[in-house]
Design an enzyme around this catalytic site. Structure first.
Site, PDB file in Angstrom:
ATOM      1  CB  SER A  40      -0.920  -0.011   1.221  1.00  0.00           C
ATOM      2  OG  SER A  40      -0.182   0.076   2.417  1.00  0.00           O
ATOM      3  CG  HIS A 153      -1.064  -5.402   4.155  1.00  0.00           C
ATOM      4  ND1 HIS A 153      -0.507  -4.741   5.223  1.00  0.00           N
ATOM      5  CD2 HIS A 153      -0.502  -4.854   3.048  1.00  0.00           C
ATOM      6  CE1 HIS A 153       0.339  -3.826   4.782  1.00  0.00           C
ATOM      7  NE2 HIS A 153       0.359  -3.875   3.465  1.00  0.00           N
ATOM      8  CD  GLU A 163      -0.392  -1.921   8.980  1.00  0.00           C
ATOM      9  OE1 GLU A 163       0.159  -1.571  10.042  1.00  0.00           O
ATOM     10  OE2 GLU A 163       0.091  -1.724   7.859  1.00  0.00           O
ATOM     11  CD  GLU A 204       2.342  -5.089   7.659  1.00  0.00           C
ATOM     12  OE1 GLU A 204       1.824  -4.776   8.749  1.00  0.00           O
ATOM     13  OE2 GLU A 204       2.836  -4.269   6.872  1.00  0.00           O
ATOM     14  CG  ASP A 241      -1.868   1.955   8.656  1.00  0.00           C
ATOM     15  OD1 ASP A 241      -2.594   2.843   8.169  1.00  0.00           O
ATOM     16  OD2 ASP A 241      -0.811   1.572   8.116  1.00  0.00           O
ATOM     17  CD  GLU A 284       0.728   3.809   9.944  1.00  0.00           C
ATOM     18  OE1 GLU A 284       1.025   3.186  10.982  1.00  0.00           O
ATOM     19  OE2 GLU A 284       1.121   3.482   8.813  1.00  0.00           O
ATOM     20  CG  ASP A 311       2.602   5.048   5.942  1.00  0.00           C
ATOM     21  OD1 ASP A 311       3.592   5.374   5.288  1.00  0.00           O
ATOM     22  OD2 ASP A 311       2.120   3.885   5.887  1.00  0.00           O
ATOM     23  CE  LYS A 336       5.364   2.089   5.861  1.00  0.00           C
ATOM     24  NZ  LYS A 336       4.150   2.231   5.026  1.00  0.00           N
ATOM     25  CG  HIS A 364       7.095  -3.843   9.168  1.00  0.00           C
ATOM     26  ND1 HIS A 364       6.550  -5.086   9.207  1.00  0.00           N
ATOM     27  CD2 HIS A 364       6.054  -2.980   9.373  1.00  0.00           C
ATOM     28  CE1 HIS A 364       5.256  -4.999   9.418  1.00  0.00           C
ATOM     29  NE2 HIS A 364       4.930  -3.756   9.522  1.00  0.00           N
ATOM     30  CE  LYS A 387       3.169   0.418  10.282  1.00  0.00           C
ATOM     31  NZ  LYS A 387       1.817   0.498   9.723  1.00  0.00           N
TER      32      LYS A 387
HETATM   33  P1  PGA Z   1       3.016  -1.250   3.152  1.00  0.00           P
HETATM   34  O1  PGA Z   1       2.125  -1.213   4.457  1.00  0.00           O
HETATM   35  O2  PGA Z   1       4.396  -1.640   3.532  1.00  0.00           O
HETATM   36  O3  PGA Z   1       2.316  -2.261   2.291  1.00  0.00           O
HETATM   37  O4  PGA Z   1       2.971   0.139   2.560  1.00  0.00           O
HETATM   38  C1  PGA Z   1       2.570  -0.673   5.664  1.00  0.00           C
HETATM   39  C2  PGA Z   1       1.800   0.542   6.075  1.00  0.00           C
HETATM   40  O5  PGA Z   1       0.881   1.016   5.362  1.00  0.00           O
HETATM   41  O6  PGA Z   1       2.111   1.100   7.119  1.00  0.00           O
HETATM   42 ZN    ZN Z   2       0.612   2.760   7.003  1.00  0.00          ZN
END
Ligand code: PGA
Ligand code: ZN
Length: 424
Positions: A40, A153, A163, A204, A241, A284, A311, A336, A364, A387
């Site tokens: 995503s 996911h 999430e 995940e 999230d 998030e 994010d 990230k 991650h 996370k």
């Molecule tokens: P992604 O998901 O690594 O698939 O982007 C993680 C997130 O959205 O925090």
């Molecule tokens: Zn996110």
């Protein structure tokens, strides 16, 4: 000094190719690192360079970024001092020459950047966290464990929200927090089974049950926390999230499971209700990546009580974080490293958040390797929470295991962030 750099194409946890780099110094010390990959992804992220050759890995091969590293990057960085991380990263940025790392690929630059830091730490005989931070002040983060997966996911089989995480902030140490999280994860599995849900996993490592609303997972998780013997809210909190950019279009948010189409203001009302009814302490990407007005509304409504993490909104970029600060959108940043592509730029994003007393949550990606760079990085940067998925699957637990090792090695100097790890 850097003697040689070599990259290769390896697999990530989804079975897709990614870039791994080895850096060897003149003295013989070396460092290895691999770049993760999102599903995503935010549209403002740095470019993940892929080959696009359909008969290799369905176009997802990374021979091009690998070749960039083994060619021009290796030549340019050879002879540089590995301890000069900023200079090394500057050289990578200059060599790339684009704002989004389009030429080299952020997947190439990040693997090299992290491997250089590892090699420098090894040369000094230090742990990576000691090398990157203050060896006397390790702050062990609250593990933000994603135990129920939805959205992309989970192949859109479950909730719209991507999430559902648990945050065992009441634990006395990170090792205990990991145990609390694992016990809750297993309690959730039993509860899902008893309700007739499948207990297959999402990307995940969390369970991916086909629930019929976005709040049902919250009921299930509260029950799991209790069944494991902990107090929801006091000892273990919940983080969400929704990754809402994925279900936002034409100015509305479409919740498929519930058959609802909501405006930003209606989403804010919903989050207000959720945080009143459940011990949700972090949201998030509650709103979409360019919905700045919605984010301001959300921050006005909940910013004094809930950590609101951007994010896709910020993609670890200082100019976008700066915009958020000026607009009063969010109060925390998801960090990230592969959204920006070098260690130095990642550190700059953390520092900007910290200067503003904003939260910084290191993360991650849904496609991971067993690389543990982010575990050491989080301890060094003292961000208070990390996370990195469920307490299951090798590529997820390896980060949590690294935190346990760091806590053990740090002994009396180790401090567990607990509730102080969060903005409120
Ligand atoms: P992604 O998901 O690594 O698939 O982007 C993680 C997130 O959205 O925090
Ligand atoms: Zn996110």
């Amino acid at each position: 000094r850097i003697r040689s750099i070599h990259a290769r194409e390896i697999l990530d946890s989804r079975g897709n190719p990614t870039v791994e780099a080895d850096v060897i110094l003149a003295g013989g010390a070396s460092g290895r690192a691999a770049t993760p990959s999102g599903a995503s992804t935010g549209k403002h992220e740095a470019v993940e360079l892929r080959d696009g050759v359909k008969d290799r890995y369905g176009g997802k091969g990374v021979q091009r970024p690998v070749a960039r590293v083994n060619g021009e990057v290796a030549v340019t960085l050879q002879g540089m001092d590995a301890r000069e991380q900023a200079a090394v990263d500057e050289a990578l940025i200059d060599l790339d020459g684009t704002p989004n790392k389009r030429n080299l690929g952020a997947n190439a630059t990040l693997a090299v950047s992290m491997a250089v830091a590892r090699a420098a730490a090894a040369a000094e005989g230090l742990w990576l966290w000691e090398y990157l931070g203050d060896p006397l002040k390790p702050l062990l983060p609250v593990p933000m464990m994603n135990i129920l997966n939805g959205g992309v996911h989970a192949g859109w089989q479950g909730p719209d929200f991507q999430e559902y995480m648990i945050a065992p902030y009441g634990a006395p140490s990170v090792a205990e927090a990991v145990r609390w999280g694992s016990e809750t994860y297993h309690a959730l599995k039993d509860i899902l089974k008893a309700r007739g849900y499948t207990t297959g996993g999402g990307d995940e490592g969390g369970f991916a049950p086909a629930v019929s609303t976005n709040t049902e997972p919250l009921d299930l998780i509260v029950e799991a926390i209790e069944r494991a013997g902990y107090a929801p809210g006091r000892e273990i909190g919940i983080a969400l999230d929704p990754a809402s950019s994925a279900f936002y279009s034409n100015d509305v948010y479409s919740l498929r499971t519930e058959g609802l189409t909501l405006t930003a203001a209606e989403m804010v009302d919903r989050y207000r209700d959720l945080t009143a009814a459940y011990p949700v302490i972090v949201i998030e990407d509650g709103l979409a990546e360019d919905d700045w007005d919605g984010w301001r509304l959300l921050t006005k409504a909940l910013g004094d009580r809930v950590e609101l993490v951007g994010d896709d909104l910020f993609v670890t970029k200082v100019d976008r974080i700066d915009m958020g600060i000026r607009k009063g959108a969010a109060n925390a940043v998801l960090i990230k490293p592969n959204q920006i592509g070098t260690v130095t730029e990642t550190i700059a994003a953390v520092h900007l958040a910290q200067q503003q007393h904003w939260g910084a949550m290191v993360s991650h990606r849904s496609g991971e390797t067993v690389d543990t760079f982010i575990a050491d990085f989080t301890v060094a940067m003292q961000t208070g929470h990390l996370k990195t998925g469920a307490p299951a699957r090798g590529e997820r637990v390896e980060k949590y295991n690294q935190l346990i090792r760091i806590e053990e090695a740090a002994g009396d100097t180790a401090r567990y962030a607990g509730r102080s790890g969060f903005v409120r």
